[in-house]
Each structure stands twice: as structure tokens, then as C-alpha cells.
Design a protein around this motif. Structure first.
Motif, PDB file in Angstrom:
ATOM      1  N   ILE A  18       0.844  -1.208   0.000  1.00 54.85           N
ATOM      2  CA  ILE A  18       0.000   0.000   0.000  1.00 54.85           C
ATOM      3  C   ILE A  18       0.879   1.258   0.000  1.00 54.85           C
ATOM      4  CG2 ILE A  18      -1.664   1.327   1.382  1.00 54.85           C
ATOM      5  CD1 ILE A  18      -2.933  -1.425   2.146  1.00 54.85           C
ATOM      6  N   ARG A  19       1.911   1.240   0.832  1.00 56.25           N
ATOM      7  CA  ARG A  19       2.843   2.388   0.842  1.00 56.25           C
ATOM      8  C   ARG A  19       3.440   2.595  -0.547  1.00 56.25           C
ATOM      9  NH1 ARG A  19       4.226   3.615   6.217  1.00 56.25           N
ATOM     10  NH2 ARG A  19       3.889   1.866   7.596  1.00 56.25           N
ATOM     11  N   THR A  20       3.920   1.510  -1.154  1.00 58.16           N
ATOM     12  CA  THR A  20       4.559   1.622  -2.475  1.00 58.16           C
ATOM     13  C   THR A  20       3.557   2.131  -3.506  1.00 58.16           C
ATOM     14  OG1 THR A  20       5.899  -0.285  -1.868  1.00 58.16           O
ATOM     15  CG2 THR A  20       5.926   0.335  -4.186  1.00 58.16           C
ATOM     16  N   ALA A  21       2.339   1.589  -3.466  1.00 58.09           N
ATOM     17  CA  ALA A  21       1.334   2.004  -4.456  1.00 58.09           C
ATOM     18  C   ALA A  21       0.964   3.473  -4.259  1.00 58.09           C
ATOM     19  CB  ALA A  21       0.102   1.114  -4.344  1.00 58.09           C
ATOM     20  N   ILE A  22       0.861   3.900  -3.012  1.00 58.66           N
ATOM     21  CA  ILE A  22       0.531   5.312  -2.755  1.00 58.66           C
ATOM     22  C   ILE A  22       1.635   6.199  -3.327  1.00 58.66           C
ATOM     23  CG2 ILE A  22       0.302   7.072  -0.936  1.00 58.66           C
ATOM     24  CD1 ILE A  22      -1.252   4.983   0.729  1.00 58.66           C
ATOM     25  N   HIS A  23       2.857   5.763  -3.123  1.00 57.81           N
ATOM     26  CA  HIS A  23       4.004   6.525  -3.630  1.00 57.81           C
ATOM     27  C   HIS A  23       3.998   6.540  -5.169  1.00 57.81           C
ATOM     28  CE1 HIS A  23       8.060   8.061  -3.818  1.00 57.81           C
ATOM     29  NE2 HIS A  23       8.392   7.046  -4.607  1.00 57.81           N
ATOM     30  N   GLN A  24       3.836   5.346  -5.762  1.00 51.52           N
ATOM     31  CA  GLN A  24       3.920   5.255  -7.225  1.00 51.52           C
ATOM     32  C   GLN A  24       2.767   5.955  -7.940  1.00 51.52           C
ATOM     33  OE1 GLN A  24       4.272   1.023  -7.855  1.00 51.52           O
ATOM     34  NE2 GLN A  24       6.491   1.029  -7.591  1.00 51.52           N
ATOM     35  N   THR A  25       1.597   5.976  -7.319  1.00 53.14           N
ATOM     36  CA  THR A  25       0.444   6.615  -7.986  1.00 53.14           C
ATOM     37  C   THR A  25       0.242   8.043  -7.478  1.00 53.14           C
ATOM     38  OG1 THR A  25      -1.133   5.851  -6.316  1.00 53.14           O
ATOM     39  CG2 THR A  25      -0.766   4.382  -8.187  1.00 53.14           C
ATOM     40  N   GLN A  26       1.172   8.509  -6.713  1.00 57.12           N
ATOM     41  CA  GLN A  26       1.094   9.847  -6.091  1.00 57.12           C
ATOM     42  C   GLN A  26      -0.237  10.051  -5.365  1.00 57.12           C
ATOM     43  OE1 GLN A  26       2.028  11.855  -9.626  1.00 57.12           O
ATOM     44  NE2 GLN A  26       4.202  11.451  -9.431  1.00 57.12           N
ATOM     45  N   GLY A  27      -0.588   9.051  -4.620  1.00 62.96           N
ATOM     46  CA  GLY A  27      -1.779   9.170  -3.771  1.00 62.96           C
ATOM     47  C   GLY A  27      -3.087   9.100  -4.536  1.00 62.96           C
ATOM     48  N   ASP A  28      -3.048   8.454  -5.695  1.00 61.41           N
ATOM     49  CA  ASP A  28      -4.248   8.452  -6.533  1.00 61.41           C
ATOM     50  C   ASP A  28      -5.170   7.264  -6.274  1.00 61.41           C
ATOM     51  OD1 ASP A  28      -5.689   9.908  -8.188  1.00 61.41           O
ATOM     52  OD2 ASP A  28      -4.555   9.463 -10.023  1.00 61.41           O
ATOM     53  N   ALA A  29      -5.088   6.641  -5.115  1.00 61.33           N
ATOM     54  CA  ALA A  29      -5.967   5.512  -4.801  1.00 61.33           C
ATOM     55  C   ALA A  29      -6.285   5.542  -3.312  1.00 61.33           C
ATOM     56  CB  ALA A  29      -5.259   4.205  -5.152  1.00 61.33           C
ATOM     57  N   CYS A  30      -7.438   4.974  -2.958  1.00 64.01           N
ATOM     58  CA  CYS A  30      -7.803   4.851  -1.535  1.00 64.01           C
ATOM     59  C   CYS A  30      -7.783   3.378  -1.130  1.00 64.01           C
ATOM     60  CB  CYS A  30      -9.209   5.373  -1.308  1.00 64.01           C
ATOM     61  SG  CYS A  30      -9.291   7.143  -1.322  1.00 64.01           S
ATOM     62  N   PHE A  31      -7.565   3.142   0.160  1.00 58.76           N
ATOM     63  CA  PHE A  31      -7.469   1.771   0.668  1.00 58.76           C
ATOM     64  C   PHE A  31      -8.286   1.623   1.953  1.00 58.76           C
ATOM     65  CE2 PHE A  31      -3.746   2.676  -1.795  1.00 58.76           C
ATOM     66  CZ  PHE A  31      -3.577   1.526  -2.564  1.00 58.76           C
ATOM     67  N   LEU A  32      -8.930   0.479   2.083  1.00 61.59           N
ATOM     68  CA  LEU A  32      -9.673   0.187   3.309  1.00 61.59           C
ATOM     69  C   LEU A  32      -9.464  -1.288   3.655  1.00 61.59           C
ATOM     70  CD1 LEU A  32     -11.711   1.037   5.497  1.00 61.59           C
ATOM     71  CD2 LEU A  32     -13.543   0.444   3.904  1.00 61.59           C
ATOM     72  N   ILE A  33      -9.084  -1.539   4.893  1.00 59.44           N
ATOM     73  CA  ILE A  33      -8.827  -2.913   5.343  1.00 59.44           C
ATOM     74  C   ILE A  33      -9.873  -3.312   6.379  1.00 59.44           C
ATOM     75  CG2 ILE A  33      -7.117  -4.436   6.473  1.00 59.44           C
ATOM     76  CD1 ILE A  33      -5.860  -3.156   4.044  1.00 59.44           C
ATOM     77  N   GLY A  76      -7.372  10.287   4.869  1.00 63.50           N
ATOM     78  CA  GLY A  76      -8.092  10.687   3.644  1.00 63.50           C
ATOM     79  C   GLY A  76      -7.961   9.677   2.512  1.00 63.50           C
ATOM     80  N   ILE A  77      -6.908   8.829   2.576  1.00 69.10           N
ATOM     81  CA  ILE A  77      -6.796   7.812   1.515  1.00 69.10           C
ATOM     82  C   ILE A  77      -6.614   6.390   2.057  1.00 69.10           C
ATOM     83  CG2 ILE A  77      -6.006   9.261  -0.437  1.00 69.10           C
ATOM     84  CD1 ILE A  77      -3.141   8.481   0.277  1.00 69.10           C
TER      85      ILE A  77
END
Ligand code: ADP
Ligand code: GLC
Length: 471
Positions: A310-325, A346-347
Motif C-alpha cells: 500500500i505504501r509503495t502504491a501510494i508513492h507510485q500513484t502519487q496518492g491516486d488511490a484509496c485503501f480500506l482494510i 483521507g486515503i
């Protein structure tokens, strides 16, 4: 045909995972298709127990080694679940809050199995099949064949279904006195690598062995927590049958757990409305694609790679996705996933715990469901997700491989990757973020997935074939 399912879980009575869902549904659809299927399980202290009336069906007693115990079989008299449901009460041993996780689980489930076999052997007739699920019930075929008191049941067919081969119920040989007077020449039918191994015993002694997807059946010969050679040896009597889902419980157009119900036609709007509720509740940005994870936070599910991915994806997409666990499990994973809520307000958010209602809302409101599982015998989450128009992002293993195709292939509708690694998962999330921009493609995938038939109606006949092959 009369089939007796023996299980530690059965939804809605008691559920810890997919085993509960399967045992709550398969018998119902077997009854609908004309067979007589019944379920016998332990009586735990669950909400379902207290909210329903029960009648006493049988009272008996037995021995677990030197310990003499009484047991009572109670029955739900109204056929509320669509099949006859029986619970075994063993005072002080089974009647607890949780299903598993006690130091004396070996004693609890061995006593349960002895009580089940004693109960069945008290009947005036014999059932056609005793169908055991996972290691908690897998000593029953041995007991029916080789325990002197139960040998009149040795002609009754037995089936063992493996929902998870990782857990085998190992016990030291010091516990062999728990098993009622048995033919000592048959020691090899209990033993695997120097311990009593209930799952291995079930595989050896059952007339037929099934597991919950085709690919997992193949994988067990290569990766079965030590039992690989046994699965290779017993492959002649083993078969994979893909689980179904209960379309009455998991139906976005009738689901009573969600306010905004939807159909294939109204999925775009319905999903938007459910996503809005989720985003409000968890403080997430509704304009971004929502990736979710629902499940046990354990290594088998590769939950340990979620934080990194999730950290990597947030970094790679510049925060362009939200996550919920939504999940619970190993403390260190829970802790890290909880900690991250402060970092990515917020994300990202997490609900650590078990919440059936919330799980329905999440399947309904999410855009993508993450399942990076290292081992996944079948997996029901991806099938529920598809039924609610949520795109599964899965590792190509077990039942995930058998139910999800990749959107890069002809008519593909999900996202697949090969390795349970942070990089593979983050890369796949990136693919999800990209396809999310293509509204037409998303809509096509949603509608296509929602119409795939994973119902038990089309699966029960495969079990019937298994039972008939034993006659
Ligand atoms: P497993 O049985 O290995 O955990 P499955 O995919 O077969 O995996 O089934 C998991 C079931 O448990 C699904 O019904 C899923 O929705 C449910 N589930 C798992 N964790 C949670 C949770 N924390 N809250 C609510 N439901 C959950
Ligand atoms: C087990 C498996 C899961 C499967 C479920 C129901 O819990 O881990 O993959 O879907 O059983 O068969």
C-alpha cells in the motif's frame, strides 16, 4: 440420499471464515435438490444459540481417555436454515465463546467427534454418507472403521473435504488413549511423521477426499505442509470441486445488510451510493478508486505484504488511490495496519476486527478487492466481490486461479499476478488505478462479473456424483 455433514463451523450459527459459509450453504442446496442433508456441529455460546429454540434429540455419554463425559444433541426444530441442524453440547468443553484457539482444542474436537459417532451409531438406520470437513472432524472415518464400538458403521461411506491443508490438528501419541478402543494394528492409519495427524488420517481412511478447487487439488501434491507424498499417493480417490456461493445471502439486489441495493443494470449508481457511505464512514476520498482487503490478517493470506504494497502504491500513484482494510489476525500486522491510519488520512483506513455487516457494505462499495494469498484453497471473497461488481486483484494460486481471469486476456475481468511480493501487488494496484480511468471498461467488467454463475445450484451435482461413486 442422506448426508451428514460434520463441521466445526456453519454460518450463521458460528463462522470464522469460508468453512462456515460453505457448510451453511452446501447442505441447503443439497436439500433443495432432493437429498436429505443434515449438519452436526459443536454447541458454542453464540448469538444464534440464544436467539433460537432447541429440542433435545439425544443424550449420551462417552469416554475421552480416562475422562467420562455426558453429551446432549440438540436440534433446531423449524428447519430454519433449510436443513436439519444439530448441535452437540459437552458441558465445559465446547460451550465457549470462541470456535478455536483454546489450549485444549485437541481434547475439545476429539470429544466432539466421539460424540458424533456415538450419536450416529445409536440410530436405528444408517446414513448414506458421513461428510467430514477439515481436520477437526477428520478422525471420524478412522473411528467408523477401526474403533471396536463403532465398527457396525464401517460400511457407511465417508468423505473428507479439505478446506485448508495447512492446519492438520497434530497430536502427540500420548493422546492416543483419547481414541475409543481401536484396532492397534491400524496405528499407521493415524500416524504421520511420528504424530497422530487427524487430517492425514482422514485422507487415508475416507472413501473419497475432496478439496475446494481444482488447482488446489494439484497444488496439494507439491505444497501441503508435509503431506505432499500422501496426496500424491491418494490421488486416485481425490477430486477438486470448486466451492459455490450462497446467492441468497450474497445478492446485491436483496442484501439486507446494505441500504442501497443494486442489480446488473444499476451497478454503476448502486456502487457509487455504497462507496459514498463507506467513504463518509472512513474519511476516504470518493473520487479515487477504492481498493479493499477483507480477511484474516495472516501469512497464508499474505496480509504481511499489505502495508508495504500500500505504501509503495501510494508513492507510485502519487496518492491516486484509496485503501480500506477489514480484518483481524496476527498482532504485528494488525498493529502496522492500524498505525498507517495516522500516516495516510483521507486515503487509507482500517477496521481491525470481525464485522459481517461491514463486509457486505465493503463488497458493495469497493472498486477493487485485494487477495495476494500465498495459499488459497478456494477463496470466497473474490466470488462475493464479483457478485457485487468489485474487480478482484488476485495472486494466481488455488481457487483464485480457477475463478479469476486477467483483464489483459480476451474477455478477462480481473487482475492477476504471480508472486506474493510487495512489488507484484503494488504493480497490480497500479494497473487497477489505470483501468479505473476507463469508465466503459470498468462498467463492462462489473456487469460481466456479476453475471458469472458461481451458485451452489450448479455445484451440488458434483458432490452427488462423488457420493454415488461410493455406492
Ligand atoms: P478463509 O476461510 O480462508 O478465511 P474465504 O475467502 O474462504 O477465506 O472466506 C472468508 C470469509 O470470511 C468470507 O465470508 C469473508 O467475507 C469473511 N471474513 C473474513 N474476515 C472477515 C472480517 N474481518 N469481517 C467480516 N467478514 C470476514
Ligand atoms: C478455507 C480456505 C478458503 C476456502 C474456505 C472454504 O478457509 O482457506 O480458501 O474458500 O476454506 O472452502
Amino acid at each position: 440420499m442422506e448426508i451428514i455433514h460434520v463441521s466445526a463451523e456453519c454460518y450463521p450459527v458460528a463462522k470464522a471464515g469460508g468453512l462456515g459459509d460453505v457448510v451453511g450453504a452446501l447442505p441447503k442446496y443439497q436439500c433443495k435438490s432432493g437429498d436429505i442433508a443434515k449438519v452436526i456441529m459443536p454447541m458454542y455460546r453464540t448469538k444464534f444459540l440464544y436467539e433460537n429454540d432447541w429440542t433435545v434429540d439425544f443424550k449420551g455419554s462417552a469416554n475421552l481417555g480416562n475422562w467420562y463425559f455426558d453429551f446432549t444433541v440438540i436440534k433446531e426444530p423449524t428447519n430454519k436454515l433449510g436443513f436439519d441442524l444439530f448441535l452437540i453440547d459437552i458441558n465445559g468443553l465446547l460451550d465457549r465463546q470462541k470456535i478455536y484457539g483454546y489450549d485444549d482444542d485437541a481434547e475439545r474436537f476429539t470429544a466432539f467427534q466421539i460424540a458424533v459417532v456415538s450419536w450416529i451409531s445409536s440410530w436405528e438406520h444408517q446414513p448414506d454418507v458421513v461428510h467430514c470437513h477439515d481436520h477437526h472432524t477428520a478422525l471420524i472415518p478412522f473411528m467408523m472403521k477401526y474403533c471396536y464400538d463403532f465398527q457396525h458403521l464401517s460400511t457407511v461411506s465417508t468423505v473428507v473435504t479439505i478446506h485448508n491443508g495447512q492446519y492438520q490438528g497434530w497430536m502427540g501419541w500420548d493422546k492416543s488413549l483419547y481414541i475409543p478402543r481401536w484396532d492397534l494394528w491400524k496405528r499407521g492409519m493415524l500416524d504421520w511423521a511420528g504424530s497422530i495427524n487427524p487430517l492425514a488420517s482422514g485422507v487415508k481412511c475416507a472413501d473419497k477426499v475432496t478439496t475446494v478447487s481444482w488447482s488446489y487439488m494439484d497444488e496439494l501434491r507439491e505444497n501441503a505442509n508435509g503431506l505432499e507424498a500422501l496426496f500424491e499417493f491418494e490421488k486416485g480417490k481425490s477430486v477438486g470441486i470448486l466451492n459455490g456461493i450462497d446467492n441468497e445471502v450474497w445478492n446485491p439486489s436483496t442484501d439486507t445488510y446494505i441500504e442501497n441495493r443494486f442489480t446488473v443494470k444499476t451497478v454503476t449508481k448502486g456502487k457509487e451510493q455504497n462507496k459514498q457511505i463507506l467513504c463518509n464512514q472512513f474519511g476516504l476520498d470518493i473520487t479515487k478508486p477504492l481498493f479493499v482487503f477483507i480477511g484474516r490478517l495472516v501469512g497464508e493470506k499474505a496480509a504481511d505484504i499489505l502495508p508495504g504494497a500500500i505504501r509503495t502504491a501510494i508513492h507510485q500513484t502519487q496518492g491516486d488511490a484509496c485503501f480500506l482494510i477489514l480484518g483481524s489476525g496476527e498482532t504485528s500486522i494488525e498493529w502496522e495496519l492500524q498505525q498507517m491510519t495516522n500516516e495516510y488520512k483521507g486515503i487509507y483506513n482500517a477496521y481491525i476486527g470481525y464485522n459481517e455487516q461491514l463486509s457486505h457494505l465493503i463488497y458493495a462499495g469497493a472498486d477493487f478487492l485485494l487477495m495476494p494469498s500465498r495459499v488459497e484453497p478456494c477463496g470466497l471473497n473474490q466470488m462475493y466481490a464479483m457478485r457485487y461488481g468489485t474487480v478482484p486483484v488476485v495472486r494466481s494460486t488455488g481457487g483464485l486461479k480457477d475463478t479469476v481471469t486477467d483483464m489483459g486476456d480476451t474477455d478477462g475481468f480481473g487482475i492477476r499476478f504471480n508472486n506474493a511480493t510487495i512489488d507484484d501487488l503494488a504493480y497490480s494496484i497500479g494497473r487497477g488505478v489505470a483501468v479505473y480511468q476507463d469508465k466503459k471498461h470498468m462498467e463492462w467488467m462489473r456487469k460481466h462479473m456479476m453475471q458469472i454463475d458461481h451458485s451452489w445450484e450448479s455445484t451440488v451435482f458434483e458432490y452427488r456424483q462423488v457420493y454415488q461413486s461410493l455406492k
